[in-house]
Design a protein around this motif. Structure first.
Motif, mmCIF file in Angstrom:
data_model
loop_
_atom_site.group_PDB
_atom_site.id
_atom_site.type_symbol
_atom_site.label_atom_id
_atom_site.label_comp_id
_atom_site.label_asym_id
_atom_site.label_seq_id
_atom_site.Cartn_x
_atom_site.Cartn_y
_atom_site.Cartn_z
ATOM 1 N N GLY A 136 3.331 6.598 -16.032
ATOM 2 C CA GLY A 136 4.529 6.983 -15.302
ATOM 3 C C GLY A 136 4.451 8.330 -14.646
ATOM 4 N N ASN A 137 3.472 9.148 -15.003
ATOM 5 C CA ASN A 137 3.330 10.460 -14.398
ATOM 6 C C ASN A 137 2.491 10.438 -13.119
ATOM 7 O OD1 ASN A 137 4.724 11.765 -16.545
ATOM 8 N ND2 ASN A 137 2.871 11.657 -17.797
ATOM 9 N N ASP A 138 1.982 9.274 -12.750
ATOM 10 C CA ASP A 138 1.001 9.180 -11.673
ATOM 11 C C ASP A 138 1.591 8.719 -10.353
ATOM 12 O OD1 ASP A 138 -1.233 9.898 -13.270
ATOM 13 O OD2 ASP A 138 -1.357 7.857 -14.064
ATOM 14 N N THR A 139 0.927 9.148 -9.290
ATOM 15 C CA THR A 139 1.099 8.542 -7.979
ATOM 16 C C THR A 139 -0.096 7.622 -7.770
ATOM 17 O OG1 THR A 139 2.320 10.408 -7.050
ATOM 18 C CG2 THR A 139 1.215 8.940 -5.492
ATOM 19 N N VAL A 140 0.191 6.339 -7.549
ATOM 20 C CA VAL A 140 -0.843 5.311 -7.502
ATOM 21 C C VAL A 140 -0.897 4.713 -6.097
ATOM 22 C CG1 VAL A 140 -1.674 3.147 -8.500
ATOM 23 C CG2 VAL A 140 -0.408 4.781 -9.929
ATOM 24 N N LEU A 141 -2.101 4.628 -5.553
ATOM 25 C CA LEU A 141 -2.330 3.974 -4.263
ATOM 26 C C LEU A 141 -2.917 2.596 -4.529
ATOM 27 C CD1 LEU A 141 -2.531 4.004 -1.137
ATOM 28 C CD2 LEU A 141 -4.783 5.092 -1.409
ATOM 29 N N GLY A 161 7.295 3.527 -14.447
ATOM 30 C CA GLY A 161 7.894 4.621 -13.688
ATOM 31 C C GLY A 161 6.942 5.328 -12.752
ATOM 32 N N ALA A 162 5.748 4.793 -12.548
ATOM 33 C CA ALA A 162 4.799 5.422 -11.630
ATOM 34 C C ALA A 162 5.300 5.293 -10.198
ATOM 35 C CB ALA A 162 3.430 4.761 -11.763
ATOM 36 N N GLY A 180 8.946 -2.621 -5.492
ATOM 37 C CA GLY A 180 8.932 -1.240 -5.933
ATOM 38 C C GLY A 180 7.905 -0.338 -5.307
ATOM 39 N N GLY A 181 7.123 -0.825 -4.359
ATOM 40 C CA GLY A 181 6.131 0.013 -3.703
ATOM 41 C C GLY A 181 6.668 0.659 -2.439
ATOM 42 N N GLU A 182 6.023 1.724 -2.028
ATOM 43 C CA GLU A 182 6.316 2.375 -0.747
ATOM 44 C C GLU A 182 5.239 1.914 0.231
ATOM 45 O OE1 GLU A 182 6.915 6.647 -1.165
ATOM 46 O OE2 GLU A 182 7.374 6.324 -3.290
ATOM 47 N N TRP A 183 5.647 1.205 1.262
ATOM 48 C CA TRP A 183 4.694 0.588 2.173
ATOM 49 C C TRP A 183 3.986 1.611 3.036
ATOM 50 C CZ3 TRP A 183 5.598 -0.472 7.736
ATOM 51 C CH2 TRP A 183 4.507 -1.147 8.331
ATOM 52 N N VAL A 184 2.656 1.468 3.146
ATOM 53 C CA VAL A 184 1.834 2.256 4.053
ATOM 54 C C VAL A 184 0.980 1.271 4.845
ATOM 55 C CG1 VAL A 184 0.107 4.063 4.290
ATOM 56 C CG2 VAL A 184 1.744 4.158 2.399
#
Length: 305
Positions: A136-141, A161-162, A180-184
């Motif tokens: 949960g502490n990570d930013t994951v690509l 919570g990542a 739940g993802g942020e699209w790129v």
């Protein structure tokens, strides 16, 4: 007798043939399943392209869902149970006998095509999360976030919570956001777009597509190469010093086997969806395999006897 699809020699969809085979009666610790849907995965025809001559004719298909039609001694299932099975061989068929240890009760909320496509993608997703130690502490690509494994990764990361950035085409943007993802958008300039979206950095990269773009961007953004993983770019992983996972690796196999029931439970609770784009009659398996190999099936595919 039943119909089963096999690869009689090395090759992809173009070599597939339907043959008649005997379905053995279940022995101790085995059950026979009347298949209602057979899952389809890229690995199905990838694995038919090479192998020892003795492996052919090679039965195709690693997961099914159906109804128990016969049971051997020492099993907990009874005739009529709705089930799914994963880690089997020859799932593109109307009936087969398999070890009961690889069979799980199908949640009533899950359709047969969805159940037949749950475990290979889901277990792979759980495995890459394990390898990268994502928390949960990570930013994951996640590269290929709108594909079957990518969507399972998004759903399994969500309760942790990542923060998850997911690459996909514009067609997949809404699906990435839904889970739940942020699209790129992928393509030229991907590294710059990810840096803009995550100015404090990326901790983990999960590659579900195997392109040089995905690998190059991951290497540029993630400092700790042990937290980059691929399921499709094994040669790059070996050359560049980061993990690649596969179901045949002993550690991955053991983990994926251990996580199957948890994935079934999550799906039954509505916490792990499977998006099925299309079903095909079993007799149209070659046509379905051609669509699968195109790389653009639009979601999971299933064969329905």
């Amino acid at each position: 007798m039943t119909t089963q699809w096999v690869a009689p020699r090395p090759g992809g969809s173009e070599v597939l043939e339907a043959i008649d085979v005997e379905v053995p009666a279940p022995g101790p610790g085995e059950v026979t399943i009347e298949v209602r849907a057979a899952g389809m995965n890229p690995a199905d025809t990838k694995h038919t392209r090479g192998g020892e001559p003795s492996a052919y004719p090679m039965p195709i298909g690693y997961e099914v869902a159906g109804v128990v039609s016969a049971v051997g001694p020492d099993v907990s299932f009874v005739v009529g149970d709705e089930v799914l099975a994963f880690r089997i061989a020859g799932g593109w068929t109307a009936s087969l006998t398999v070890p009961a240890v690889d069979v799980f009760r199908k949640p009533a909320s899950l359709g047969f095509p969805e159940a037949a496509n749950l475990l290979l993608a889901g277990a792979t997703a759980a495995d890459v999360i394990r390898v990268t130690r994502a928390s949960g502490n990570d930013t994951v690509l996640v590269h290929g976030a709108s594909g079957a494994v990518g969507l399972s990764v998004l759903q399994l990361l969500r309760p942790l919570g990542a923060r998850v950035l997911g690459t996909a085409s514009e067609r997949g943007a809404a699906t990435v956001r839904r889970y739940g993802g942020e699209w790129v958008p992928y393509g030229d300039g991907l590294e710059d777009r990810v840096r803009e979206a995550a100015p404090t950095g990326v901790d983990v990269a999960i590659d579900c597509v195997g392109t040089d773009e995905a690998v190059d961007v991951s290497l540029a953004l993630v400092a700790d190469r042990s937290r980059i993983v691929t399921i499709a770019a094994q040669a790059r992983a070996a050359a560049d010093g980061f993990p690649a996972v596969g179901g045949a690796q002993p550690e991955s196999k053991a983990f994926r086997d251990s996580v199957r029931q948890r994935l079934v439970d999550l799906a039954g609770a509505g916490q792990l969806d499977v998006l099925v784009a299309r079903t095909f009659p079993l007799a149209s398996a070659r046509e379905a395999a051609e669509l699968l190999e195109s790389g653009h099936p639009g979601g999971k595919l299933a064969l329905v006897p």
